[in-house]
Structures are given as structure tokens and as C-alpha cells.
Design an enzyme around this catalytic site. Structure first.
Site, PDB file in Angstrom:
ATOM      1  N   GLU A  33      16.918  -2.740 -67.027  1.00 22.23           N
ATOM      2  CA  GLU A  33      17.274  -3.591 -65.866  1.00 22.23           C
ATOM      3  C   GLU A  33      17.798  -2.822 -64.705  1.00 22.23           C
ATOM      4  OE1 GLU A  33      19.137  -7.904 -66.356  1.00 22.23           O
ATOM      5  OE2 GLU A  33      20.578  -6.481 -65.405  1.00 22.23           O
ATOM      6  N   TYR A  75      15.588  -7.836 -57.783  1.00 18.69           N
ATOM      7  CA  TYR A  75      15.738  -7.753 -59.286  1.00 18.69           C
ATOM      8  C   TYR A  75      14.438  -7.285 -60.070  1.00 18.69           C
ATOM      9  CZ  TYR A  75      16.606  -9.097 -64.098  1.00 18.69           C
ATOM     10  OH  TYR A  75      16.674  -8.998 -65.602  1.00 18.69           O
TER      11      TYR A  75
END
Ligand code: GDP
Ligand code: MN
Length: 365
Positions: free
Chosen positions: A183, A101
Site C-alpha cells: 500500500e 491512495y
């Protein structure tokens, strides 16, 4: 404004962040040619603004054209967060060794960007254990700081070099495109060890959208509103036939109420602003003159900083040019008497109160 995955990946491509080859499709014919281009196995992905598409069945890995068509027709029928997919993204499937992530988000508390990284990706960031946070200095991310994030994520050698480049590119994207969030989840390490962004989530700051027209879905601007804002007027076009012009937002708004109470329908809201000179009054009236369905004009001026004689001179000038709709005016305050005598003999109808001017303008309809 939140972008679709494919729009975010277009930005990734622009900033050099590695992504799998992909094509946006709407029809079965487009699906076939997309598969020709990206090859099999492929991933078919719903394009919706809601998250959690994987869990909702909106992401399918397919091994044949048949499977792809079946997955596509199934995904088109899905509702994800109440939203039907507007299109599908067909992408070359990546063999995944690890999912990580990585994001950069605006931290309003510290008024700066912050990097969030974790070795375990593909899940909600809120539930992540051992995530790494690193504030980004306002003058941009330095390489040593990016390396320190890599170091704390236990990425070494080849992995560190790839990661640092991706992080630096993501930070530049975030800054230049004025994002609230950029993101990558998952940022995958593929079978051959290369890092690739498998998903994108980009939120552009709404206050900066006017600088990013390629993403804006706003209807094209009303040319008269454009003209008005160039002149510094607050102007809103409405759908009635009585133009409402005044000085001061409060005064104009209350005049709109009076018009509505009298049964009229305003054609526009135009606030001249305080301290209006004759030229501004003229510019405002010439703008109103161009409003197509406008039959009459209501002018409500309270002279304070604005001199009523300036307003009267402006009205007289434009009315003298011809073609102006009938004007019903209430002009009171500083230099009121001189203003009245300036307008004597012109077609401008003057009334002692706003209520009377409104009543006259509306009853002539
Ligand atoms: P989201 O659920 O809306 O965040 O959609 P993602 O694009 O993140 O996809 C969800 C999951 O699908 C990922 O976490 C991966 O596990 C899986 N996935 C996505 N792309 C691929 C791919 O190319 N290959 C494989 N094997 N899995 C993928
Ligand atoms: Mn994702």
C-alpha cells in the site's frame, strides 16, 4: 509479517517506485547527519508497525535542526498502538499538491490480487468514497489494465505515465515479494507535478517468509532441527534429559504425556514417521546421540506399516557403534517376537508396555 515503513520503502527503491530521500536514525548524532543529507524542511516519522501515526503525532514536518531534535525526542516518548518507536525515519519534506491512495491486496474470495485506487489519500481506505477496484490477472498486470485504472482515476498525460509505471512496479513488487498487501498512502503529487510514495505499508505472506530471510526476525534455526527436517523427521528439541522417539505423531505425543505424568522431562520429540526402514531408525538414534543433556532414550514403537524387526536391527546397529545413551524400549506389533530375539543380549532394555518402559526410564534418573 508487517514491515516497518523504512523496510517497505527499501522495497520501493528496489522496484523503482519514487520515494523521497530518507535515512533511518536512532540517536541525535545520527539525526544531525541525516538532516545534513536530506536537507530542510524535513519530516521526522516514528517507525512503528501500527498505523495512524499521523493522527497520533508520530509524523512531524520540521524546518530547523532544533525543531527536528525537539520533534524527535517527543516522538521517541510516544506510544502508538501500545508500541514505542524502535527508530525514526528522517525524510526530505515533499510539498504536497494532492494525496492519492494506491494499494494491491490479496483477495481470498477471488484468489487473486486486486488494485484499489482513489484520488483522495491520507485517510483510511475503508472510509474512501469513489475508490476504484481492479482485479489483477494471475499472470501479471498488463499495461492496458494499469492505464484503465489511471483513466478511471482521471489521471491524464504526464500524470498517467507516472502512475502507470508506479502501479506496474507495485504489482511486480507484490508478486515477487509475495505480499498480502502493498500500500502507498499517500501517493503524493508534489509541487512540481512528480508522483512520490510518502508512506509504505507492506505485509508479506507469513507462509512465504522462509523465502524472504532479510525480513524474518526468527532466531537462527537449531542445527539439529535442520538435520532432522532434512531426514524428514518431525523433531522438536525440549529441555529435559529423556529423549522420546516413536513412530506416529499421536503415539509420540501420548508418550510425552506418560513421561510428564511419571515426573520425567523430555529432551526431544522425535517422530520417525510410518513405514520406517532400518536406516531411518539409525539416523534418528544418531541424531539423539548428539543431543547434549540427554541421559536416556525412550523408544516407543507400535509395528504396523513399520516392521519392528527393522527397528530392532537399527537399534542393535547404533548401540553396537558405542556412545549411545541407555535405551528403554517398548516394541510391539508385527514381527514382535523376532524383534525381541534380535535385541537379546544387547543393552537395550525391553518392556511389555509403554507405561512400564516410561516408569523404568524415569526412575533411573
Ligand atoms: P500514517 O499516518 O501512519 O499513515 O503516516 P503517513 O506517512 O501516511 O503520514 C501521515 C500524513 O503526514 C500524510 O498523509 C501527509 O499528509 C503528512 N506527510 C507525510 N509526509 C509528508 C511530507 O513530506 N510533506 C508534507 N507536507 N506532509 C507529509
Ligand atoms: Mn499513511
Amino acid at each position: 509479517m508487517r514491515l516497518f515503513e523504512y523496510q517497505g520503502k527499501d522495497l520501493f527503491r528496489k522496484y523503482g517506485i519514487p520515494i523521497p530521500e530518507s535515512v533511518v536514525v536512532r540517536t541525535d548524532a545520527e539525526l544531525d547527519s541525516a538532516l545534513q543529507k536530506v536537507g530542510l524542511p524535513a519530516v521526522v516519522k516514528a517507525q512503528v508497525l501500527a498505523g495512524g501515526r499521523g493522527k497520533a503525532g508520530g509524523v512531524a514536518v520540521v524546518k530547523s535542526r532544533d525543531e527536528a531534535r525537539k520533534a524527535a525526542s517527543r516522538i521517541r516518548q510516544l506510544r502508538i498502538g501500545g508500541e514505542r518507536p524502535s527508530s525514526l525515519l528522517v525524510e526530505r519534506a515533499t510539498p504536497i499538491r494532492e494525496e492519492m491512495y494506491l494499494s494491491i491486496t490479496l483477495d481470498r474470495g477471488t484468489r487473486s490480487f486486486v488494485i484499489i485506487g482513489a484520488r483522495v489519500g491520507g485517510v483510511d481506505v475503508e472510509s474512501m468514497q469513489g475508490k476504484i477496484m481492479e482485479p489483477v490477472p494471475v499472470d501479471g498486470l498488463k499495461e492496458w489494465a494499469a492505464k484503465s485504472v489511471a483513466f478511471r482515476m482521471n489521471l491524464w498525460g504526464q500524470d498517467e505515465a507516472q502512475f502507470v509505471r508506479i502501479l506496474m512496479d507495485l504489482e511486480r513488487l507484490c508478486r515477487e515479494e509475495e505480499c498480502e498487501l502493498a500500500e502507498i498512502n499517500p501517493l503524493a503529487i508534489s509541487g512540481d507535478g512528480t508522483m512520490v510514495a510518502l508512506d509504505s505499508k507492506i505485509v508479506i505472506d507469513d507462509n512465504a517468509l522462509f523465502r524472504h530471510h532479510e525480513f524474518s526476525q526468527l532466531p537462527p534455526e537449531d542445527p539439529l532441527e535442520g538435520e532432522a527436517s532434512k531426514d524428514g523427521f518431525s523433531f522438536v528439541r525440549l529441555d529435559g534429559d529423556l529423549a522420546v522417539v516413536g513412530n506416529g505423531a499421536g503415539l509420540v505425543l501420548s508418550t510425552l504425556d506418560l513421561v510428564a505424568d511419571a515426573g520425567g522431562v523430555p529432551a526431544c520429540f522425535l517422530d520417525l514417521g510410518g513405514g520406517s526402514q532400518q536406516e531411518r531408525v539409525e539416523a534418528a538414534l544418531r541424531l539423539v546421540k548428539k543431543l547434549p543433556n540427554t541421559k536416556r532414550v525412550l523408544v516407543n514403537i507400535f509395528g504396523g506399516i513399520t516392521r519392528t524387526t527393522d527397528v530392532a536391527a537399527g537399534l542393535k546397529k547404533v548401540v553396537g557403534e558405542g556412545g549411545m545413551q541407555p535405551i528403554y524400549a517398548r516394541i510391539s506389533g508385527a514381527e514382535e517376537a523376532q524383534a525381541r530375539s534380535l535385541l537379546a543380549g544387547t543393552p537395550v532394555k525391553l518392556y511389555p508396555t509403554a507405561a512400564e518402559a516410561v516408569k523404568a526410564a524415569v526412575s533411573k534418573a
